[in-house]
Design a protein around this motif. Structure first.
Motif, PDB file in Angstrom:
ATOM      1  N   CYS A  68       0.851  -1.203   0.000  1.00 45.33           N
ATOM      2  CA  CYS A  68       0.000   0.000   0.000  1.00 45.33           C
ATOM      3  C   CYS A  68       0.879   1.241   0.000  1.00 45.33           C
ATOM      4  O   CYS A  68       1.764   1.378   0.854  1.00 45.33           O
ATOM      5  N   SER A  69       0.605   2.136  -0.928  1.00 46.60           N
ATOM      6  CA  SER A  69       1.430   3.346  -1.018  1.00 46.60           C
ATOM      7  C   SER A  69       1.114   4.328   0.111  1.00 46.60           C
ATOM      8  O   SER A  69       1.885   5.239   0.370  1.00 46.60           O
ATOM      9  N   GLU A  70      -0.014   4.114   0.811  1.00 45.48           N
ATOM     10  CA  GLU A  70      -0.374   5.023   1.918  1.00 45.48           C
ATOM     11  C   GLU A  70       0.145   4.513   3.258  1.00 45.48           C
ATOM     12  O   GLU A  70       0.843   5.225   3.962  1.00 45.48           O
ATOM     13  N   CYS A  71      -0.211   3.244   3.623  1.00 45.31           N
ATOM     14  CA  CYS A  71       0.108   2.783   4.987  1.00 45.31           C
ATOM     15  C   CYS A  71       1.196   1.710   5.018  1.00 45.31           C
ATOM     16  O   CYS A  71       1.612   1.295   6.100  1.00 45.31           O
ATOM     17  N   ILE A 123      -6.525  -2.420  -4.117  1.00 41.77           N
ATOM     18  CA  ILE A 123      -6.924  -1.486  -3.043  1.00 41.77           C
ATOM     19  C   ILE A 123      -6.562  -2.078  -1.673  1.00 41.77           C
ATOM     20  O   ILE A 123      -6.836  -3.251  -1.406  1.00 41.77           O
ATOM     21  N   CYS A 124      -5.991  -1.248  -0.822  1.00 44.32           N
ATOM     22  CA  CYS A 124      -5.592  -1.705   0.517  1.00 44.32           C
ATOM     23  C   CYS A 124      -6.824  -1.964   1.396  1.00 44.32           C
ATOM     24  O   CYS A 124      -7.716  -1.112   1.483  1.00 44.32           O
ATOM     25  N   CYS A 139      -6.660   0.841   4.596  1.00 45.82           N
ATOM     26  CA  CYS A 139      -6.862   2.300   4.498  1.00 45.82           C
ATOM     27  C   CYS A 139      -7.440   2.739   3.144  1.00 45.82           C
ATOM     28  O   CYS A 139      -7.653   3.931   2.932  1.00 45.82           O
ATOM     29  N   GLY A 140      -7.651   1.791   2.237  1.00 45.56           N
ATOM     30  CA  GLY A 140      -8.219   2.152   0.936  1.00 45.56           C
ATOM     31  C   GLY A 140      -7.209   2.747  -0.037  1.00 45.56           C
ATOM     32  O   GLY A 140      -7.565   3.177  -1.130  1.00 45.56           O
ATOM     33  N   GLY A 141      -5.918   2.770   0.380  1.00 42.83           N
ATOM     34  CA  GLY A 141      -4.862   3.319  -0.487  1.00 42.83           C
ATOM     35  C   GLY A 141      -4.614   2.418  -1.704  1.00 42.83           C
ATOM     36  O   GLY A 141      -5.046   1.261  -1.734  1.00 42.83           O
ATOM     37  N   ALA A 142      -3.919   2.971  -2.693  1.00 39.03           N
ATOM     38  CA  ALA A 142      -3.624   2.189  -3.909  1.00 39.03           C
ATOM     39  C   ALA A 142      -2.452   1.243  -3.646  1.00 39.03           C
ATOM     40  O   ALA A 142      -1.467   1.629  -3.014  1.00 39.03           O
ATOM     41  N   LEU A 143      -2.566   0.001  -4.139  1.00 34.53           N
ATOM     42  CA  LEU A 143      -1.464  -0.959  -3.995  1.00 34.53           C
ATOM     43  C   LEU A 143      -0.546  -0.847  -5.208  1.00 34.53           C
ATOM     44  O   LEU A 143      -1.000  -0.659  -6.327  1.00 34.53           O
ATOM     45  N   SER A 144       0.760  -0.950  -4.944  1.00 33.41           N
ATOM     46  CA  SER A 144       1.688  -0.913  -6.084  1.00 33.41           C
ATOM     47  C   SER A 144       2.776  -1.959  -5.902  1.00 33.41           C
ATOM     48  O   SER A 144       3.035  -2.424  -4.783  1.00 33.41           O
TER      49      SER A 144
END
Ligand code: AMP
Length: 213
Positions: free
Chosen positions: A130-133, A149-150, A153-158
């Motif tokens: 997750c690029s956010e958490c 999608i994480c 936290c709903g962040g984008a996965l990369s």
């Protein structure tokens, strides 16, 4: 509690470091994460490190040693820290020993994770973060509820640019030649513990906790 996590890429050091952080309330210090942020922010360090990281090689020692020397003196490291991905060469291990001596503190344990190379390739080629958490997923063993999608936290996965098969094989080679010899260094210091790196994250965590408590 001052810990070093040692092991090949994909051994689960990052996952275990996050779990240990919660249990002991001490920070995870990942040189890989620090360097990836520097690359993303396009800092001078990031610009120097990028080509080495993309090729699966280690960045020059002086670059990471200076980072770590500063980081472990920060106030949140007073009660300990978890070094995830440092040291990776003899020079780094020697400089770390010197720095800790000057600070009058010791490493409590160096936990080495054992995983076979085929398992590493499988884990890393299917990995996304997750690029956010920073939460980690795997396309078969820990898939997100919704693709890309994480769950947390709903962040984008990369996917990491160095998690492709050729670069993974190179990173394994670098581990064998540069980092694996550190096992002897820490065995002689009497701090090395070996954890079997197979099984679920929770099973490995129980093994690690039993070793270091
Ligand atoms: P990691 O996230 O630990 O797999 O690290 C990703 C990449 O960052 C490595 O392949 C190296 O290029 C670089 N790196 C991370 N930690 C170190 C270190 N202690 N010494 C040299 N290079 C490092």
């Amino acid at each position: 509690m001052r810990l070093i996590l040692l092991g090949p890429p994909g051994a689960g050091k990052g996952t275990q470091a996050k779990m240990l952080t919660q249990k002991f309330n001490i920070p995870q210090i990942s040189t890989g994460d620090i360097l990836r942020k520097a690359v993303k922010d396009d800092t001078e360090i990031g610009q120097r490190a990028k080509q080495f990281m993309d090729g699966g090689c280690l960045v020059p020692d002086d670059l990471v040693i200076d980072l770590i020397k500063e980081r472990i003196r920060e106030p949140d490291c007073q009660n300990g820290f978890i070094l995830d991905g440092f040291p990776r060469t003899n020079v780094q291990a020697e400089k770390l020993t010197e720095t800790l001596k000057a600070m009058n503190v010791d490493i409590d344990a160096v936990v080495e994770f054992r995983v076979n190379p085929e398992e590493v390739v499988n884990r890393l080629t299917g990995r996304s973060t997750c690029s956010e958490c920073g939460a980690m997923f795997h396309e078969t063993s820990r898939p997100p509820k919704q693709a890309g999608i994480c769950d947390h936290c709903g962040g984008a996965l990369s996917k990491r640019p160095d998690d492709n098969k050729d670069t993974i094989l190179k990173r394994l080679d670098v581990f064998k030649n540069e980092t694996e010899p550190l096992k002897d260094f820490y065995r002689k210091q009497g701090t090395l513990k070996t954890a079997e790196g197979s099984g679920t994250a929770e099973e490995i965590f129980d093994r690690v906790c039993a070793m270091i408590s």
